[in-house]
Write an enzyme that holds these catalytic residues in place. Structure first.
Site, mmCIF file in Angstrom:
data_model
loop_
_atom_site.group_PDB
_atom_site.id
_atom_site.type_symbol
_atom_site.label_atom_id
_atom_site.label_comp_id
_atom_site.label_asym_id
_atom_site.label_seq_id
_atom_site.Cartn_x
_atom_site.Cartn_y
_atom_site.Cartn_z
ATOM 1 N N HIS A 72 32.613 40.513 39.966
ATOM 2 C CA HIS A 72 32.655 39.545 41.055
ATOM 3 C C HIS A 72 33.973 39.758 41.785
ATOM 4 O O HIS A 72 35.031 39.636 41.205
ATOM 5 C CB HIS A 72 32.561 38.130 40.495
ATOM 6 C CG HIS A 72 32.641 37.089 41.560
ATOM 7 N ND1 HIS A 72 31.528 36.606 42.190
ATOM 8 C CD2 HIS A 72 33.699 36.486 42.132
ATOM 9 C CE1 HIS A 72 31.903 35.730 43.096
ATOM 10 N NE2 HIS A 72 33.219 35.636 43.083
ATOM 11 N N CYS A 73 33.906 40.107 43.059
ATOM 12 C CA CYS A 73 35.116 40.518 43.761
ATOM 13 C C CYS A 73 35.615 39.413 44.685
ATOM 14 O O CYS A 73 34.879 38.944 45.545
ATOM 15 C CB CYS A 73 34.825 41.774 44.571
ATOM 16 S SG CYS A 73 36.211 42.278 45.573
ATOM 17 N N ILE A 74 36.884 38.991 44.503
ATOM 18 C CA ILE A 74 37.406 37.899 45.325
ATOM 19 C C ILE A 74 37.658 38.348 46.761
ATOM 20 O O ILE A 74 37.644 37.565 47.680
ATOM 21 C CB ILE A 74 38.718 37.304 44.766
ATOM 22 C CG1 ILE A 74 39.755 38.400 44.554
ATOM 23 C CG2 ILE A 74 38.480 36.525 43.502
ATOM 24 C CD1 ILE A 74 41.175 37.871 44.567
#
Ligand SMILES: [Zn+2]
Ligand SMILES: [Zn+2]
Length: 365
Positions: free
Chosen positions: A122-124
């Site tokens: 999950h990439c911020i």
């Protein structure tokens, strides 16, 4: 792009990660543009003109791919998803939250609260994961080489202005020089990211999958005692085929649910391996009882002073009350990982001293 898409894009862009990324790209690009116009004005020669057009295109190329990556999003499995044939269900993991089977290569993302297809992480920065893989790669490529192109010109500009002759306002020169710092930072940081993402593309193995393969090899060598065998990873079809799977035209096979596998592999060999690993994990889990409450906070210096600095900061932490029944599945220095009985989806680390084994642990965790 419809109006609805446009509004969704704006909503997703108005977050810290995307705003920072766009600001950095903008600063470097403007610095490069001023340098270029000062020392390589397009009106002077054809070479300068071509250089200018080439430079100018980096921005729309990079930004449009960034927008695409954000807008496409990672791609989710529909809630309650089932494979086409019922007999395939035995090979797949079930997601209790989404109340459906997990397609091959999909994982449940706790931040998105959905099962994401071909999930890596999950990439911020992007607020997105993997349906957007090609756009994301183009964006990284544009950011690295665009920033490099700009930075080279900025350094030349700074040298000329400082050591040869100051022709512009000192404030402007300083601003351009500062932008070279952003440029160098982008080239290094995004360059490393581009390299690691390229490895993922060429091996056709996401970060999560390399972790599964590592555990699969451990299972083969240690549990099944087949010392010299290695897990046959089904999706690595060779560098070129892997590359075109991401960058080629999307065809039927690449719908996010079905992936081609090597000839000597079962269509579901990876998910079967995951199920076997899960079984081992359950067999090795140990029941505990909470004897001292833990707030779930990072670095609990007051309640657990001795172990506070060992808090696994990047992982989830589990808040527990005295008397809670806990199942522990693994452990590390001073901390156990597990879940409260009755709700496997809420998991995390808790201090070892907060727990007491209900029966003798079968194995040191
Ligand atoms: Zn997510
Ligand atoms: Zn799920």
């Amino acid at each position: 792009m419809t109006l609805k898409d446009g509004l969704e894009l704006v909503k997703r862009l108005m977050r810290f990660g995307p705003l920072m990324a766009m600001a950095t790209i903008g600063i470097v690009w403007c610095g490069g543009l001023i340098s270029l116009i000062t020392y390589f004005p397009p009106s002077k020669s054809l070479k300068n003109q071509l250089n200018f057009i080439f430079y100018f295109c980096w921005l729309p190329f990079t930004v449009s791919n960034y927008f695409k990556a954000i807008l496409y999003g990672p791609g989710y499995a529909p809630k309650g998803w089932k494979p086409k044939y019922e007999e395939d269900e035995q090979f797949l993991q079930y997601c209790k939250v989404c109340e459906g089977f997990k397609p091959p290569r999909a994982h449940h993302c706790r931040k998105c609260k959905r099962c994401c297809l071909k999930m890596d992480h999950h990439c911020i920065w992007l607020s997105a994961i993997y349906r957007n893989q090609a756009s994301f790669m183009y964006f990284l490529f544009g950011a690295v080489f665009g920033a490099l192109h700009g930075t080279v010109h900025i350094i030349f500009f700074s040298y000329q202005q400082l050591w040869v002759r100051l022709t512009l306002q000192p404030k402007l020169v300083l601003a351009v020089m500062v932008s070279s710092g952003f440029g160098i930072g982008t080239v290094i940081a995004v360059g490393i990211l581009l390299y690691s993402q390229l490895q993922i593309v060429l091996t056709n193995m996401t970060g999560i999958e390399s972790w599964i393969v590592e555990k699969a090899n451990w299972r083969l060598n240690e549990v099944l005692e087949k010392k010299n065998e290695e897990f046959n990873y089904p999706y690595d079809l060779g560098k070129s085929a892997n590359f075109w799977q991401v960058f080629g035209r999307p065809d039927e096979k690449m719908n996010g649910f079905d992936y081609p596998v090597k000839e000597d592999c079962h269509k579901y060999s990876l998910t079967i391996e995951q199920l076997l690993q899960k079984k081992i994990k359950e067999e090795r889990s140990v029941p505990f009882k909470c004897v001292k409450p833990y707030s779930g906070r990072k670095c609990p210096f007051l309640s657990y002073p001795k172990i506070a600095i060992f808090t696994p900061l990047l992982s989830d932490l589990l808040q527990i009350q005295e008397g809670d029944e806990i199942t522990v599945t693994r452990g590390k220095k001073h901390w156990y990982y597990g879940y409260k009985n009755g709700n496997k989806t809420i998991r995390g680390f808790m201090p070892k001293t907060a727990l007491k084994a209900v029966e003798e642990p079968k194995k040191e965790l």
